[in-house]
Design a protein around this motif. Structure first.
Motif, short mmCIF file in Angstrom:
data_model
loop_
_atom_site.label_atom_id
_atom_site.label_comp_id
_atom_site.label_asym_id
_atom_site.label_seq_id
_atom_site.Cartn_x
_atom_site.Cartn_y
_atom_site.Cartn_z
N ALA A 32 -14.05 14.26 -2.58
CA ALA A 32 -13.54 13.94 -1.26
C ALA A 32 -12.07 14.34 -1.18
O ALA A 32 -11.33 14.21 -2.15
CB ALA A 32 -13.69 12.45 -0.98
N ILE A 33 -11.68 14.81 -0.02
CA ILE A 33 -10.28 15.16 0.21
C ILE A 33 -9.56 13.93 0.75
O ILE A 33 -10.03 13.29 1.68
CB ILE A 33 -10.15 16.34 1.19
CG1 ILE A 33 -10.85 17.57 0.61
CG2 ILE A 33 -8.69 16.63 1.49
CD1 ILE A 33 -10.96 18.73 1.57
N LEU A 34 -8.42 13.61 0.13
CA LEU A 34 -7.60 12.50 0.59
C LEU A 34 -6.45 13.06 1.42
O LEU A 34 -5.81 14.04 1.01
CB LEU A 34 -7.08 11.70 -0.60
CG LEU A 34 -8.20 10.96 -1.32
CD1 LEU A 34 -8.08 11.08 -2.81
CD2 LEU A 34 -8.20 9.52 -0.91
N GLY A 42 -4.44 16.09 9.15
CA GLY A 42 -3.37 15.54 8.33
C GLY A 42 -3.16 16.39 7.09
O GLY A 42 -3.96 17.26 6.76
N GLY A 43 -2.10 16.12 6.40
CA GLY A 43 -1.80 16.86 5.17
C GLY A 43 -2.74 16.46 4.05
O GLY A 43 -3.01 15.28 3.85
N LYS A 44 -3.26 17.45 3.34
CA LYS A 44 -4.15 17.19 2.21
C LYS A 44 -3.30 16.78 1.01
O LYS A 44 -2.38 17.50 0.62
CB LYS A 44 -4.99 18.42 1.88
CG LYS A 44 -5.93 18.79 2.99
CD LYS A 44 -6.69 20.06 2.68
CE LYS A 44 -7.57 20.42 3.86
NZ LYS A 44 -8.26 21.69 3.64
N VAL A 64 -10.94 5.60 6.33
CA VAL A 64 -10.62 4.46 5.48
C VAL A 64 -9.34 4.77 4.72
O VAL A 64 -9.20 5.85 4.14
CB VAL A 64 -11.77 4.19 4.47
CG1 VAL A 64 -11.44 3.01 3.59
CG2 VAL A 64 -13.08 3.96 5.20
N LYS A 65 -8.41 3.81 4.75
CA LYS A 65 -7.20 3.94 3.93
C LYS A 65 -7.52 3.28 2.60
O LYS A 65 -7.98 2.13 2.56
CB LYS A 65 -6.01 3.25 4.60
CG LYS A 65 -4.69 3.53 3.91
CD LYS A 65 -3.54 2.98 4.73
CE LYS A 65 -2.23 3.50 4.18
NZ LYS A 65 -1.11 3.08 5.04
N TRP A 75 -5.82 8.47 2.99
CA TRP A 75 -6.94 8.30 3.93
C TRP A 75 -8.08 9.23 3.53
O TRP A 75 -7.85 10.35 3.06
CB TRP A 75 -6.50 8.66 5.34
CG TRP A 75 -5.55 7.71 5.96
CD1 TRP A 75 -4.19 7.75 5.89
CD2 TRP A 75 -5.87 6.56 6.74
NE1 TRP A 75 -3.64 6.70 6.58
CE2 TRP A 75 -4.65 5.95 7.12
CE3 TRP A 75 -7.07 5.98 7.16
CZ2 TRP A 75 -4.60 4.81 7.91
CZ3 TRP A 75 -7.03 4.84 7.95
CH2 TRP A 75 -5.80 4.27 8.31
N LEU A 76 -9.32 8.76 3.74
CA LEU A 76 -10.48 9.63 3.57
C LEU A 76 -11.56 9.20 4.55
O LEU A 76 -11.55 8.09 5.07
CB LEU A 76 -10.98 9.64 2.13
CG LEU A 76 -11.54 8.38 1.52
CD1 LEU A 76 -13.04 8.42 1.54
CD2 LEU A 76 -11.07 8.29 0.09
N GLU A 77 -12.48 10.12 4.79
CA GLU A 77 -13.57 9.83 5.72
C GLU A 77 -14.51 8.80 5.10
O GLU A 77 -14.85 8.90 3.92
CB GLU A 77 -14.31 11.10 6.08
CG GLU A 77 -13.45 12.07 6.88
CD GLU A 77 -14.19 13.33 7.23
OE1 GLU A 77 -14.79 13.36 8.33
OE2 GLU A 77 -14.17 14.25 6.40
#
Length: 147
Positions: A32-34, A42-44, A64-65, A75-77
């Motif tokens: 997952a990318i945060l 947003g910035g990866k 979700v944070k 943050w991620l989905e």
């Protein structure tokens, strides 16, 4: 009277927040990318590997944070998370034993950063875990993050 009411409300709010258990989830089934914001624009920040445990701090729509084992926030989905529970070893050479006892036979030694599946989510001084190789045993709760 207004100030005392405010203080009483603040104390009640803070004490009730401490009663809630932390919610932990696991990155799954893929990496997952945060991000630094709740959006793909947003910035990866980081690519979280599959199985990485995270602490849920805040939910905002489909985002979700989370906090990782190092304390970093991102943050991620929400769809990138699984209810399956994993922990990460936070001390070097953590002992996984056959029973919840320092005198129990040693099954393996886990290095810092090793991810273990949490088999019993009830926190105690020892927790039951399984290594991806199939070894099942007990590790001291203080040696793991994600509980």
């Amino acid at each position: 009277m207004t100030i005392s009411r405010f203080i009483a409300s603040a104390v009640l709010l803070l004490s009730s927040a401490q009663l809630h258990a932390f919610e932990f989830k696991t990155v799954a089934p893929n990496v997952a990318i945060l991000y630094d914001a709740p959006s793909t624009k947003g910035g990866k920040l980081f690519v979280a590997p599959r199985g990485m445990p995270v602490q849920v701090v805040l939910t905002y729509g489909d985002w979700v944070k989370v906090r990782d084992a190092t304390g970093d926030l991102a943050w991620l989905e929400q769809r990138s998370l699984s209810a399956r529970r994993n922990v990460v070893v936070r001390t070097p050479n953590a002992k996984v034993r056959a029973a919840a006892d320092d005198a129990a036979p040693l099954l393996m030694t886990a290095d810092k950063g090793v991810v273990l599946e949490l088999l019993d989510p009830q926190p105690a001084s020892w927790i039951r875990v399984r290594h991806r190789d199939g070894i099942t045993g007990y590790i001291k709760m203080v040696d793991a993050w994600g509980i």
